[in-house]
Design a protein around this motif. Structure first.
Motif, PDB file in Angstrom:
ATOM      1  N   SER A  20      32.932  42.774  37.331  1.00 20.14           N
ATOM      2  CA  SER A  20      32.604  41.376  37.592  1.00 20.14           C
ATOM      3  C   SER A  20      32.194  41.169  39.041  1.00 20.14           C
ATOM      4  CB  SER A  20      33.796  40.465  37.262  1.00 20.14           C
ATOM      5  OG  SER A  20      34.883  40.743  38.115  1.00 20.14           O
ATOM      6  N   VAL A  21      31.406  40.122  39.237  1.00 20.80           N
ATOM      7  CA  VAL A  21      31.041  39.636  40.573  1.00 20.80           C
ATOM      8  C   VAL A  21      31.262  38.134  40.519  1.00 20.80           C
ATOM      9  CG1 VAL A  21      29.236  39.405  42.313  1.00 20.80           C
ATOM     10  CG2 VAL A  21      29.320  41.473  40.887  1.00 20.80           C
ATOM     11  N   CYS A  22      32.235  37.649  41.290  1.00 23.45           N
ATOM     12  CA  CYS A  22      32.595  36.233  41.270  1.00 23.45           C
ATOM     13  C   CYS A  22      32.670  35.703  42.695  1.00 23.45           C
ATOM     14  CB  CYS A  22      33.950  36.027  40.594  1.00 23.45           C
ATOM     15  SG  CYS A  22      34.010  36.642  38.891  1.00 23.45           S
ATOM     16  N   THR A  23      32.301  34.438  42.865  1.00 22.60           N
ATOM     17  CA  THR A  23      32.370  33.799  44.174  1.00 22.60           C
ATOM     18  C   THR A  23      33.265  32.580  44.074  1.00 22.60           C
ATOM     19  OG1 THR A  23      30.147  34.553  44.702  1.00 22.60           O
ATOM     20  CG2 THR A  23      31.033  32.765  46.045  1.00 22.60           C
ATOM     21  N   MET A  24      34.256  32.538  44.948  1.00 22.52           N
ATOM     22  CA  MET A  24      35.194  31.417  44.990  1.00 22.52           C
ATOM     23  C   MET A  24      35.506  31.118  46.447  1.00 22.52           C
ATOM     24  SD  MET A  24      37.608  32.902  41.984  1.00 22.52           S
ATOM     25  CE  MET A  24      38.573  31.527  41.448  1.00 22.52           C
ATOM     26  N   GLY A  25      35.363  29.872  46.847  1.00 19.68           N
ATOM     27  CA  GLY A  25      35.710  29.473  48.208  1.00 19.68           C
ATOM     28  C   GLY A  25      34.965  30.241  49.286  1.00 19.68           C
ATOM     29  N   GLY A  26      33.712  30.588  49.029  1.00 24.63           N
ATOM     30  CA  GLY A  26      32.929  31.307  50.026  1.00 24.63           C
ATOM     31  C   GLY A  26      33.166  32.804  50.063  1.00 24.63           C
ATOM     32  N   THR A  27      34.024  33.303  49.205  1.00 26.00           N
ATOM     33  CA  THR A  27      34.311  34.735  49.132  1.00 26.00           C
ATOM     34  C   THR A  27      33.716  35.290  47.842  1.00 26.00           C
ATOM     35  OG1 THR A  27      36.396  34.448  50.332  1.00 26.00           O
ATOM     36  CG2 THR A  27      36.134  36.486  49.071  1.00 26.00           C
ATOM     37  N   THR A  28      32.959  36.379  47.966  1.00 25.44           N
ATOM     38  CA  THR A  28      32.422  37.067  46.794  1.00 25.44           C
ATOM     39  C   THR A  28      33.288  38.285  46.532  1.00 25.44           C
ATOM     40  OG1 THR A  28      30.188  36.302  47.240  1.00 25.44           O
ATOM     41  CG2 THR A  28      30.410  38.233  45.809  1.00 25.44           C
ATOM     42  N   VAL A  29      33.802  38.379  45.312  1.00 19.39           N
ATOM     43  CA  VAL A  29      34.653  39.499  44.916  1.00 19.39           C
ATOM     44  C   VAL A  29      33.937  40.296  43.836  1.00 19.39           C
ATOM     45  CG1 VAL A  29      36.885  40.191  43.962  1.00 19.39           C
ATOM     46  CG2 VAL A  29      36.738  38.162  45.436  1.00 19.39           C
ATOM     47  N   THR A  30      33.711  41.569  44.134  1.00 16.88           N
ATOM     48  CA  THR A  30      33.128  42.498  43.177  1.00 16.88           C
ATOM     49  C   THR A  30      34.273  43.390  42.710  1.00 16.88           C
ATOM     50  OG1 THR A  30      31.033  42.460  44.370  1.00 16.88           O
ATOM     51  CG2 THR A  30      31.392  44.304  42.841  1.00 16.88           C
ATOM     52  N   SER A  31      34.515  43.415  41.399  1.00 14.91           N
ATOM     53  CA  SER A  31      35.652  44.196  40.915  1.00 14.91           C
ATOM     54  C   SER A  31      35.269  45.099  39.753  1.00 14.91           C
ATOM     55  CB  SER A  31      36.804  43.275  40.499  1.00 14.91           C
ATOM     56  OG  SER A  31      36.441  42.515  39.378  1.00 14.91           O
ATOM     57  N   HIS A  32      36.015  46.188  39.663  1.00 15.87           N
ATOM     58  CA  HIS A  32      35.913  47.143  38.560  1.00 15.87           C
ATOM     59  C   HIS A  32      37.333  47.348  38.057  1.00 15.87           C
ATOM     60  CE1 HIS A  32      34.570  50.591  36.199  1.00 15.87           C
ATOM     61  NE2 HIS A  32      35.679  51.203  36.607  1.00 15.87           N
ATOM     62  N   ALA A  33      37.564  47.121  36.769  1.00 16.26           N
ATOM     63  CA  ALA A  33      38.900  47.270  36.199  1.00 16.26           C
ATOM     64  C   ALA A  33      38.843  48.148  34.966  1.00 16.26           C
ATOM     65  CB  ALA A  33      39.465  45.901  35.840  1.00 16.26           C
ATOM     66  N   GLU A  34      39.874  48.953  34.809  1.00 14.42           N
ATOM     67  CA  GLU A  34      40.020  49.799  33.629  1.00 14.42           C
ATOM     68  C   GLU A  34      41.356  49.485  32.991  1.00 14.42           C
ATOM     69  OE1 GLU A  34      39.247  53.909  34.521  1.00 14.42           O
ATOM     70  OE2 GLU A  34      37.364  53.410  35.532  1.00 14.42           O
ATOM     71  N   ALA A  35      41.329  49.098  31.713  1.00  8.56           N
ATOM     72  CA  ALA A  35      42.541  48.763  30.971  1.00  8.56           C
ATOM     73  C   ALA A  35      42.770  49.804  29.890  1.00  8.56           C
ATOM     74  CB  ALA A  35      42.406  47.377  30.340  1.00  8.56           C
ATOM     75  N   THR A  36      43.992  50.295  29.830  1.00 12.70           N
ATOM     76  CA  THR A  36      44.377  51.252  28.796  1.00 12.70           C
ATOM     77  C   THR A  36      45.694  50.791  28.185  1.00 12.70           C
ATOM     78  OG1 THR A  36      45.511  52.648  30.426  1.00 12.70           O
ATOM     79  CG2 THR A  36      43.231  53.224  29.894  1.00 12.70           C
ATOM     80  N   GLY A  37      45.942  51.231  26.978  1.00 16.92           N
ATOM     81  CA  GLY A  37      47.174  50.875  26.293  1.00 16.92           C
ATOM     82  C   GLY A  37      46.859  50.199  24.973  1.00 16.92           C
ATOM     83  N   ASP A  38      47.930  49.820  24.268  1.00 16.80           N
ATOM     84  CA  ASP A  38      47.726  49.237  22.943  1.00 16.80           C
ATOM     85  C   ASP A  38      47.929  47.722  22.901  1.00 16.80           C
ATOM     86  OD1 ASP A  38      50.481  48.945  23.074  1.00 16.80           O
ATOM     87  OD2 ASP A  38      50.894  50.415  21.515  1.00 16.80           O
ATOM     88  N   PHE A  39      48.381  47.108  23.985  1.00 23.25           N
ATOM     89  CA  PHE A  39      48.606  45.670  24.085  1.00 23.25           C
ATOM     90  C   PHE A  39      49.676  45.180  23.108  1.00 23.25           C
ATOM     91  CE2 PHE A  39      44.623  46.398  26.128  1.00 23.25           C
ATOM     92  CZ  PHE A  39      44.611  45.516  27.200  1.00 23.25           C
ATOM     93  N   ASP A  40      50.326  46.088  22.393  1.00 23.97           N
ATOM     94  CA  ASP A  40      51.467  45.756  21.541  1.00 23.97           C
ATOM     95  C   ASP A  40      52.773  46.225  22.170  1.00 23.97           C
ATOM     96  OD1 ASP A  40      50.273  44.407  19.436  1.00 23.97           O
ATOM     97  OD2 ASP A  40      49.905  46.238  18.295  1.00 23.97           O
ATOM     98  N   SER A  41      52.743  47.370  22.848  1.00 21.63           N
ATOM     99  CA  SER A  41      53.962  47.884  23.476  1.00 21.63           C
ATOM    100  C   SER A  41      53.790  48.062  24.983  1.00 21.63           C
ATOM    101  CB  SER A  41      54.383  49.213  22.837  1.00 21.63           C
ATOM    102  OG  SER A  41      53.369  50.181  23.027  1.00 21.63           O
ATOM    103  N   ALA A  42      52.576  48.374  25.432  1.00 28.22           N
ATOM    104  CA  ALA A  42      52.349  48.577  26.863  1.00 28.22           C
ATOM    105  C   ALA A  42      50.855  48.623  27.157  1.00 28.22           C
ATOM    106  CB  ALA A  42      52.992  49.883  27.318  1.00 28.22           C
TER     107      ALA A  42
ATOM    108  N   ALA B  12      39.898  47.820  41.146  1.00 27.32           N
ATOM    109  CA  ALA B  12      39.383  48.080  42.492  1.00 27.32           C
ATOM    110  C   ALA B  12      38.460  46.913  42.811  1.00 27.32           C
ATOM    111  CB  ALA B  12      38.622  49.397  42.533  1.00 27.32           C
ATOM    112  N   ALA B  13      38.702  46.253  43.943  1.00 33.33           N
ATOM    113  CA  ALA B  13      37.917  45.070  44.280  1.00 33.33           C
ATOM    114  C   ALA B  13      37.464  45.120  45.732  1.00 33.33           C
ATOM    115  CB  ALA B  13      38.738  43.814  44.031  1.00 33.33           C
ATOM    116  N   ARG B  14      36.305  44.538  45.972  1.00 27.50           N
ATOM    117  CA  ARG B  14      35.779  44.383  47.332  1.00 27.50           C
ATOM    118  C   ARG B  14      35.488  42.902  47.527  1.00 27.50           C
ATOM    119  NH1 ARG B  14      34.350  46.390  51.858  1.00 27.50           N
ATOM    120  NH2 ARG B  14      32.493  45.751  52.972  1.00 27.50           N
ATOM    121  N   SER B  15      36.109  42.329  48.546  1.00 26.07           N
ATOM    122  CA  SER B  15      35.891  40.926  48.899  1.00 26.07           C
ATOM    123  C   SER B  15      34.998  40.862  50.121  1.00 26.07           C
ATOM    124  CB  SER B  15      37.223  40.242  49.230  1.00 26.07           C
ATOM    125  OG  SER B  15      38.112  40.348  48.160  1.00 26.07           O
TER     126      SER B  15
END
Length: 176
Positions: A92-114, A120-123
């Motif tokens: 994602s690339v989002c701008t809030m309050g004059g700050t641009t945040v570029t982020s990369h996220a990796e999600a693993t797991g089953d969302f039922d138990s864990a 990683a983000a750059r503001s």
């Protein structure tokens, strides 16, 4: 850093992660209803790790995602989610309050138990200038919500409790 600022920094990754799937074709799975232990660790020690408990339900997770979608559409020029062999990747690339945040996220797991989310983000810009950060969110389902808890409740360190449905109150905690 003020205690309320740490709380807001904990909530920011969750807000961004729940907004991202609403903008993409790939929908992240909803978490199993009940009580989750959630630990947020910041690599590099700028901020201490935070451990909270969150009571959720399918309805709250759906509501939370849809509530933030319009805001994300306004503030994010990019919000991509891809299903992988081991989980999900979100950029994602989002701008809030004059700050641009570029982020990369990796999600693993089953969302039922864990599940685990590594972000990683750059503001760039804003009050605090340019910063890089790495955050790991590790969550584990611990059972039904405790007596007196309602879906959406988050119990912070020290016992401070708030409900995600009251997000407008969170905005007032942010430093001005």
């Amino acid at each position: 850093m003020r205690k309320s600022s740490r709380h807001l920094m904990f909530l920011l990754p969750l807000v961004l992660l729940s907004a991202a799937p609403a903008l993409a074709e790939v929908q992240l799975p909803l978490r199993k209803a009940g009580l989750w232990d959630v630990k947020v660790d910041h690599e590099g020690g700028r901020m201490p790790g935070v451990a909270v408990q969150q009571c959720t339900s399918e309805a709250v997770d759906r509501e939370f995602t849809s509530d933030f979608a319009p805001s994300a559409r306004q503030n994010c020029s990019k919000a991509d989610v891809q299903k992988t062999a081991t989980g999900y990747v979100m950029d994602s690339v989002c701008t809030m309050g004059g700050t641009t945040v570029t982020s990369h996220a990796e999600a693993t797991g089953d969302f039922d138990s864990a599940y685990t989310v590594k972000v990683a983000a750059r503001s760039k810009g804003g009050k605090f200038g340019d910063r890089n950060s790495k955050i790991t969110i590790a969550a584990k389902w611990v059972g039904p919500c405790k007596e007196g808890q309602t879906p959406g409740d988050v119990v912070m360190p020290g016992g401070f409790k708030m409900n995600m449905r009251d997000f407008e109150k969170f905005k007032s905690m942010a430093p001005h």
